[in-house]
Design a protein around this motif. Structure first.
Motif, PDB file in Angstrom:
ATOM      1  N   GLY A  95      -6.444   5.596   3.908  1.00  0.00           N
ATOM      2  CA  GLY A  95      -5.312   6.135   4.650  1.00  0.00           C
ATOM      3  C   GLY A  95      -5.309   5.620   6.080  1.00  0.00           C
ATOM      4  O   GLY A  95      -5.912   4.588   6.387  1.00  0.00           O
ATOM      5  N   GLY A  96      -4.640   6.361   6.947  1.00  0.00           N
ATOM      6  CA  GLY A  96      -4.539   5.986   8.349  1.00  0.00           C
ATOM      7  C   GLY A  96      -5.448   6.830   9.221  1.00  0.00           C
ATOM      8  O   GLY A  96      -6.424   7.427   8.759  1.00  0.00           O
ATOM      9  N   LEU A  97      -5.112   6.899  10.499  1.00  0.00           N
ATOM     10  CA  LEU A  97      -5.966   7.580  11.467  1.00  0.00           C
ATOM     11  C   LEU A  97      -6.129   9.060  11.158  1.00  0.00           C
ATOM     12  O   LEU A  97      -7.233   9.612  11.274  1.00  0.00           O
ATOM     13  CB  LEU A  97      -5.382   7.402  12.877  1.00  0.00           C
ATOM     14  N   ASP A  98      -5.055   9.733  10.745  1.00  0.00           N
ATOM     15  CA  ASP A  98      -5.143  11.166  10.470  1.00  0.00           C
ATOM     16  C   ASP A  98      -6.133  11.462   9.350  1.00  0.00           C
ATOM     17  O   ASP A  98      -6.921  12.416   9.428  1.00  0.00           O
ATOM     18  CB  ASP A  98      -3.764  11.725  10.101  1.00  0.00           C
ATOM     19  N   ILE A  99      -6.102  10.631   8.296  1.00  0.00           N
ATOM     20  CA  ILE A  99      -7.028  10.819   7.177  1.00  0.00           C
ATOM     21  C   ILE A  99      -8.463  10.579   7.642  1.00  0.00           C
ATOM     22  O   ILE A  99      -9.385  11.321   7.279  1.00  0.00           O
ATOM     23  CB  ILE A  99      -6.684   9.864   6.018  1.00  0.00           C
ATOM     24  N   PHE A 144      -6.970   1.951   6.586  1.00  0.00           N
ATOM     25  CA  PHE A 144      -8.407   1.925   6.325  1.00  0.00           C
ATOM     26  C   PHE A 144      -8.658   1.836   4.821  1.00  0.00           C
ATOM     27  O   PHE A 144      -8.152   2.655   4.051  1.00  0.00           O
ATOM     28  CB  PHE A 144      -9.042   3.192   6.906  1.00  0.00           C
ATOM     29  N   TYR A 145      -9.410   0.804   4.409  1.00  0.00           N
ATOM     30  CA  TYR A 145      -9.714   0.574   2.988  1.00  0.00           C
ATOM     31  C   TYR A 145     -11.225   0.607   2.757  1.00  0.00           C
ATOM     32  O   TYR A 145     -12.008   0.137   3.589  1.00  0.00           O
ATOM     33  CB  TYR A 145      -9.186  -0.787   2.531  1.00  0.00           C
ATOM     34  N   VAL A 146     -11.616   1.156   1.618  1.00  0.00           N
ATOM     35  CA  VAL A 146     -13.019   1.146   1.206  1.00  0.00           C
ATOM     36  C   VAL A 146     -13.102   0.641  -0.224  1.00  0.00           C
ATOM     37  O   VAL A 146     -12.443   1.180  -1.121  1.00  0.00           O
ATOM     38  CB  VAL A 146     -13.639   2.561   1.306  1.00  0.00           C
ATOM     39  N   LYS A 147     -13.848  -0.435  -0.407  1.00  0.00           N
ATOM     40  CA  LYS A 147     -14.050  -1.038  -1.726  1.00  0.00           C
ATOM     41  C   LYS A 147     -12.726  -1.330  -2.416  1.00  0.00           C
ATOM     42  O   LYS A 147     -12.551  -1.090  -3.609  1.00  0.00           O
ATOM     43  CB  LYS A 147     -14.926  -0.135  -2.600  1.00  0.00           C
ATOM     44  N   GLY A 148     -11.782  -1.862  -1.638  1.00  0.00           N
ATOM     45  CA  GLY A 148     -10.501  -2.291  -2.188  1.00  0.00           C
ATOM     46  C   GLY A 148      -9.469  -1.206  -2.366  1.00  0.00           C
ATOM     47  O   GLY A 148      -8.352  -1.484  -2.809  1.00  0.00           O
ATOM     48  N   SER A 170       0.810  -1.221   0.000  1.00  0.00           N
ATOM     49  CA  SER A 170       0.000   0.000   0.000  1.00  0.00           C
ATOM     50  C   SER A 170       0.843   1.270   0.000  1.00  0.00           C
ATOM     51  O   SER A 170       0.298   2.365  -0.132  1.00  0.00           O
ATOM     52  CB  SER A 170      -0.910   0.017   1.228  1.00  0.00           C
ATOM     53  N   ASP A 171       2.164   1.101   0.177  1.00  0.00           N
ATOM     54  CA  ASP A 171       3.069   2.243   0.294  1.00  0.00           C
ATOM     55  C   ASP A 171       2.611   3.155   1.430  1.00  0.00           C
ATOM     56  O   ASP A 171       2.566   4.382   1.299  1.00  0.00           O
ATOM     57  CB  ASP A 171       3.138   3.017  -1.028  1.00  0.00           C
ATOM     58  N   TRP A 172       2.229   2.506   2.538  1.00  0.00           N
ATOM     59  CA  TRP A 172       1.781   3.242   3.726  1.00  0.00           C
ATOM     60  C   TRP A 172       2.464   2.600   4.930  1.00  0.00           C
ATOM     61  O   TRP A 172       2.213   1.445   5.241  1.00  0.00           O
ATOM     62  CB  TRP A 172       0.261   3.165   3.860  1.00  0.00           C
ATOM     63  N   PRO A 173       3.325   3.328   5.655  1.00  0.00           N
ATOM     64  CA  PRO A 173       4.225   2.688   6.619  1.00  0.00           C
ATOM     65  C   PRO A 173       3.649   2.397   7.997  1.00  0.00           C
ATOM     66  O   PRO A 173       4.299   1.748   8.809  1.00  0.00           O
ATOM     67  CB  PRO A 173       5.363   3.711   6.742  1.00  0.00           C
ATOM     68  N   THR A 174       2.430   2.871   8.293  1.00  0.00           N
ATOM     69  CA  THR A 174       1.917   2.742   9.660  1.00  0.00           C
ATOM     70  C   THR A 174       0.548   2.068   9.677  1.00  0.00           C
ATOM     71  O   THR A 174      -0.091   1.886   8.638  1.00  0.00           O
ATOM     72  CB  THR A 174       1.804   4.131  10.319  1.00  0.00           C
TER      73      THR A 174
END
Length: 290
Positions: free
Chosen positions: A132-136, A124-128, A116-120
């Motif tokens: 993002g993470g908590l901040d988003i 959170f995913y919606v429909k695949g 996902s190129d997301w380090p933490t």
């Protein structure tokens, strides 16, 4: 090698034998050693296969529920403050969602960071698609309508699934009573069928996994969580139509009700029996054989 005294037949024969033996040893040695250029592509091919296998697994997990949260712990027992806040936002939004505890699988935990190129975490995913993470999630919650409106998740709000079908029923009520009754029954069944197949493993319970409202529901959530599988849940306390309709649809009078791949497994007693007999794990992971 130069041979002095060529007239000495014995000496010539010894030198020839020594040369022949040396050549044979060199040829044999070179033939038994693998070629570096051959070995390297084979290793690269194996690495690519392993990477593809992991990516396929991650994709399957991400799409196992329309709303998917990868977190530390479970909704009932989050293991970090960020994961707890993410659960609180989804619960506050009254959304039904699937989840995966990354603390139980380091391969998924590390692989998802690259995928996902997301380090933490949480993620959170919606429909695949990665949101993002908590901040988003916090930023979206602060916007008009919160997560539901910003991400167009109205269909996944507990108690409102199938609202379009209900509208169709209202229109049909303008016709004859018999036609209306038939249409209403069909619409309810369609709604139930949609809910049952919303996730490969679907639990109809009193409350939600992070806040069960009866002991039976709490126990079945604990059993499912112990197997570290992704599942979705529907709170029947929020929708009386589903609560009553599912009893007739499944011919099962009590709750909770567990479904796997669209088929009713049963209630808490059945799940406990399968757990004690060792069959539940295979059912949940898809390893059941005929």
């Amino acid at each position: 090698e130069r041979i002095d005294g060529g007239e000495d037949v014995a000496r010539v024969t010894q030198c020839y034998s020594r040369l022949a033996s040396s050549a044979s040893t060199t040829t044999s040695s070179s033939s038994t050693q693998p070629s570096p250029t051959t070995q390297q592509p084979e290793e690269q091919s194996e690495e690519k296969e392993e990477e593809q296998t992991l990516n396929n697994r991650l994709q399957s997990l991400i799409t196992s529920s329309p709303i998917m949260l990868f977190l530390k712990g479970t909704p009932n027992a989050p293991k970090c403050g960020f994961s707890r806040q993410a659960i609180e936002m989804l619960t506050e939004s009254n959304l039904t969602f699937g989840y995966f505890n990354i603390l139980e699988d380091d391969e998924v935990r590390q692989g998802l960071k690259s995928y996902s190129d997301w380090p933490t975490f949480p993620q959170f995913y919606v429909k695949g698609e990665l949101v993002g993470g908590l901040d988003i999630m916090k930023e979206l919650m602060e916007e008009d309508g919160g997560l539901v409106s910003q991400l167009e998740l109205e269909d996944y709000v507990i108690g409102t699934s199938g609202s379009s079908s209900s509208s169709a029923v209202v229109e049909q009520q303008q016709t004859e009573d018999t036609t209306t009754s038939t249409t209403t029954a069909l619409s309810i069944n369609d709604k139930l069928q949609q809910l049952i197949n919303q996730h490969r493993i679907m639990l109809f319970m009193k409350g939600i996994p992070s806040s069960p409202k009866c002991g039976f529901s709490r126990q079945i959530v604990e059993i499912l969580d112990s197997h570290h599988v992704s599942y979705d849940a529907f709170n029947i306390l929020e929708d009386e139509e589903v609560r009553q309709g599912l009893k007739e649809y499944s011919d099962w009078p009590t709750y909770p009700q567990l479904y796997v791949e669209g088929d009713l497994v049963g209630g808490l007693d059945i799940v406990k029996e399968m757990e004690e007999g060792g069959d539940l794990k295979d059912l949940l992971t898809g390893d059941m054989t005929d």
